[in-house]
Design a protein around this motif. Structure first.
Motif, PDB file in Angstrom:
ATOM      1  N   VAL A  43       0.860  -1.168   0.000  1.00  0.00           N
ATOM      2  CA  VAL A  43       0.000   0.000   0.000  1.00  0.00           C
ATOM      3  C   VAL A  43       0.907   1.231   0.000  1.00  0.00           C
ATOM      4  O   VAL A  43       1.765   1.358   0.868  1.00  0.00           O
ATOM      5  CB  VAL A  43      -0.929   0.014   1.230  1.00  0.00           C
ATOM      6  N   ARG A  94       4.264  11.654   1.272  1.00  0.00           N
ATOM      7  CA  ARG A  94       4.430  11.276   2.674  1.00  0.00           C
ATOM      8  C   ARG A  94       4.200  12.477   3.589  1.00  0.00           C
ATOM      9  O   ARG A  94       3.733  12.323   4.722  1.00  0.00           O
ATOM     10  CB  ARG A  94       5.828  10.709   2.912  1.00  0.00           C
ATOM     11  N   TYR A  95       4.525  13.649   3.088  1.00  0.00           N
ATOM     12  CA  TYR A  95       4.321  14.880   3.850  1.00  0.00           C
ATOM     13  C   TYR A  95       3.655  15.900   2.923  1.00  0.00           C
ATOM     14  O   TYR A  95       4.068  16.073   1.784  1.00  0.00           O
ATOM     15  CB  TYR A  95       5.653  15.446   4.367  1.00  0.00           C
ATOM     16  N   TYR A 107      -8.121   6.452   7.290  1.00  0.00           N
ATOM     17  CA  TYR A 107      -8.136   6.753   8.715  1.00  0.00           C
ATOM     18  C   TYR A 107      -7.465   8.109   8.945  1.00  0.00           C
ATOM     19  O   TYR A 107      -6.519   8.461   8.252  1.00  0.00           O
ATOM     20  CB  TYR A 107      -7.350   5.713   9.511  1.00  0.00           C
ATOM     21  N   GLN A 129      -5.379  10.012  11.964  1.00  0.00           N
ATOM     22  CA  GLN A 129      -4.703   9.766  13.239  1.00  0.00           C
ATOM     23  C   GLN A 129      -4.065  11.059  13.720  1.00  0.00           C
ATOM     24  O   GLN A 129      -3.053  11.510  13.175  1.00  0.00           O
ATOM     25  CB  GLN A 129      -3.657   8.669  13.102  1.00  0.00           C
ATOM     26  N   LEU A 160      -3.998   7.754   7.188  1.00  0.00           N
ATOM     27  CA  LEU A 160      -3.588   6.393   6.871  1.00  0.00           C
ATOM     28  C   LEU A 160      -4.561   5.767   5.891  1.00  0.00           C
ATOM     29  O   LEU A 160      -5.777   5.829   6.084  1.00  0.00           O
ATOM     30  CB  LEU A 160      -3.547   5.537   8.139  1.00  0.00           C
ATOM     31  N   PHE A 174      -1.790  -1.572   5.972  1.00  0.00           N
ATOM     32  CA  PHE A 174      -1.700  -0.112   6.031  1.00  0.00           C
ATOM     33  C   PHE A 174      -0.561   0.426   5.171  1.00  0.00           C
ATOM     34  O   PHE A 174       0.499  -0.204   5.032  1.00  0.00           O
ATOM     35  CB  PHE A 174      -1.486   0.340   7.480  1.00  0.00           C
ATOM     36  N   GLY A 175      -0.791   1.619   4.643  1.00  0.00           N
ATOM     37  CA  GLY A 175       0.286   2.371   4.033  1.00  0.00           C
ATOM     38  C   GLY A 175       1.062   3.130   5.097  1.00  0.00           C
ATOM     39  O   GLY A 175       0.683   3.130   6.270  1.00  0.00           O
ATOM     40  N   PRO A 176       2.149   3.811   4.703  1.00  0.00           N
ATOM     41  CA  PRO A 176       2.988   4.513   5.668  1.00  0.00           C
ATOM     42  C   PRO A 176       2.372   5.811   6.159  1.00  0.00           C
ATOM     43  O   PRO A 176       2.858   6.386   7.138  1.00  0.00           O
ATOM     44  CB  PRO A 176       4.271   4.792   4.877  1.00  0.00           C
ATOM     45  N   TYR A 234      -1.688  -4.306  16.539  1.00  0.00           N
ATOM     46  CA  TYR A 234      -0.928  -3.758  15.434  1.00  0.00           C
ATOM     47  C   TYR A 234       0.300  -3.050  15.999  1.00  0.00           C
ATOM     48  O   TYR A 234       0.260  -2.447  17.066  1.00  0.00           O
ATOM     49  CB  TYR A 234      -1.759  -2.747  14.635  1.00  0.00           C
ATOM     50  N   GLN A 286       3.227  -0.144  15.078  1.00  0.00           N
ATOM     51  CA  GLN A 286       3.534   0.984  14.203  1.00  0.00           C
ATOM     52  C   GLN A 286       4.921   1.522  14.568  1.00  0.00           C
ATOM     53  O   GLN A 286       5.066   2.344  15.475  1.00  0.00           O
ATOM     54  CB  GLN A 286       2.472   2.087  14.350  1.00  0.00           C
ATOM     55  N   SER A 335       7.796   6.232  11.819  1.00  0.00           N
ATOM     56  CA  SER A 335       7.848   6.591  10.399  1.00  0.00           C
ATOM     57  C   SER A 335       7.667   5.402   9.460  1.00  0.00           C
ATOM     58  O   SER A 335       8.081   5.445   8.297  1.00  0.00           O
ATOM     59  CB  SER A 335       9.175   7.301  10.066  1.00  0.00           C
ATOM     60  N   ARG A 336       7.081   4.355   9.941  1.00  0.00           N
ATOM     61  CA  ARG A 336       6.830   3.191   9.081  1.00  0.00           C
ATOM     62  C   ARG A 336       5.380   2.754   9.228  1.00  0.00           C
ATOM     63  O   ARG A 336       4.683   3.173  10.137  1.00  0.00           O
ATOM     64  CB  ARG A 336       7.783   2.054   9.433  1.00  0.00           C
ATOM     65  N   GLN A 337       4.949   1.916   8.296  1.00  0.00           N
ATOM     66  CA  GLN A 337       3.528   1.578   8.331  1.00  0.00           C
ATOM     67  C   GLN A 337       3.168   0.600   9.432  1.00  0.00           C
ATOM     68  O   GLN A 337       4.001  -0.165   9.907  1.00  0.00           O
ATOM     69  CB  GLN A 337       3.038   1.017   6.988  1.00  0.00           C
ATOM     70  N   MET A 338       1.912   0.660   9.786  1.00  0.00           N
ATOM     71  CA  MET A 338       1.354  -0.219  10.789  1.00  0.00           C
ATOM     72  C   MET A 338       1.263  -1.634  10.214  1.00  0.00           C
ATOM     73  O   MET A 338       0.827  -1.820   9.072  1.00  0.00           O
ATOM     74  CB  MET A 338      -0.036   0.290  11.182  1.00  0.00           C
ATOM     75  N   ILE A 339       1.659  -2.600  11.005  1.00  0.00           N
ATOM     76  CA  ILE A 339       1.571  -3.990  10.558  1.00  0.00           C
ATOM     77  C   ILE A 339       0.890  -4.821  11.643  1.00  0.00           C
ATOM     78  O   ILE A 339       0.972  -4.525  12.832  1.00  0.00           O
ATOM     79  CB  ILE A 339       2.959  -4.592  10.237  1.00  0.00           C
TER      80      ILE A 339
END
Lengths: 115, 115
Positions: free
Chosen positions: A4, A9-10, A35, A37, A90, A106-108, B37, B39, B42-46
């Protein structure tokens, strides 16, 4: 690797200036989520797509909209960002199942700053 | 709406030691799913681990295991032989099996792993 991807990113935008965040996936999942956050808070679901069917959470402000032109892409549009919309956004996907047990990928995230 | 509570905003563990992160939830449903999960910064949630409420046996994934107490509505995560790479924000999440796709997240626990 299937994944994903979120771009950018910013993102920095000005108060009231429309902004679009994008998400793409190579997993071929039929459900996509957005989402929000905020700092030190839990992710909060804004809406999701089941294929092309859009499902808005009851408390998602009208200021937030989404588009899903095809299976792979989904966009989050913020029509008039306010200072309170600064957050990490997200994107997630999942493969549908009858019992919803499938994990969400999830993506970053895109960190949005509103000036 | 179901609520998920993580009472520990921050936890610290030494490398190779064991740590337990707490999570409680509130629901009137009998069939649901629980997730942890991870997180990283700076990386995605897994997804770390998943538990189906109808299963009595606690889920285990390598060094990660849960203590699922359905009657007490408690779902704690145990990390054994902690590694530096385990440092992250950990979110507990709840999902109804019958209503929609929303994951209800707790506020998260920030885990610090010290050498």
């Amino acid at each position: 690797d299937a994944m994903v991807i979120q771009n950018p990113r910013y993102q920095v935008t000005q108060f009231g200036k429309p902004v679009t965040l994008s998400c793409s996936q190579t997993l071929n999942h039929n459900v996509m989520y957005w989402y929000q956050q905020k700092s030190s808070q839990a992710p909060k679901l804004l809406f999701h797509y089941y294929d092309k069917d859009f499902n808005n959470e009851a408390d998602t402000p009208d200021n937030f909209q989404s588009r899903r032109p095809n299976t792979s892409f989904c966009f989050l549009d913020i029509r008039s960002p306010g200072l309170g919309d600064a957050a990490m956004y997200l994107c997630a996907t999942s493969r549908d199942s009858a019992y919803g047990r499938n994990e969400q990928f999830f993506g970053p995230g895109t960190r949005l700053t509103v000036l | 709406a179901q609520t998920v509570t993580q009472s520990q905003p921050e936890m610290s563990v030494q490398e190779a030691e064991t740590v337990t992160l707490s999570c409680t939830y509130d629901t009137s449903e009998s069939d649901y799913y629980l997730f942890w999960y991870k997180q990283p910064p700076s990386r995605q949630m897994i997804l770390v681990i998943r538990q189906e409420a109808y299963k009595q046996q606690n889920a285990t994934e390598n060094r990660f295991s849960v203590n699922f107490q359905k009657a007490a509505k408690s779902f704690s995560l145990k990390i054994s032989d902690s590694q530096l790479g385990d440092a992250a924000m950990y979110f507990c999440a709840y999902k109804d099996s019958n209503s929609g796709y929303a994951l209800n997240f707790g506020k998260g626990t920030s885990l610090l792993v010290t050498p």
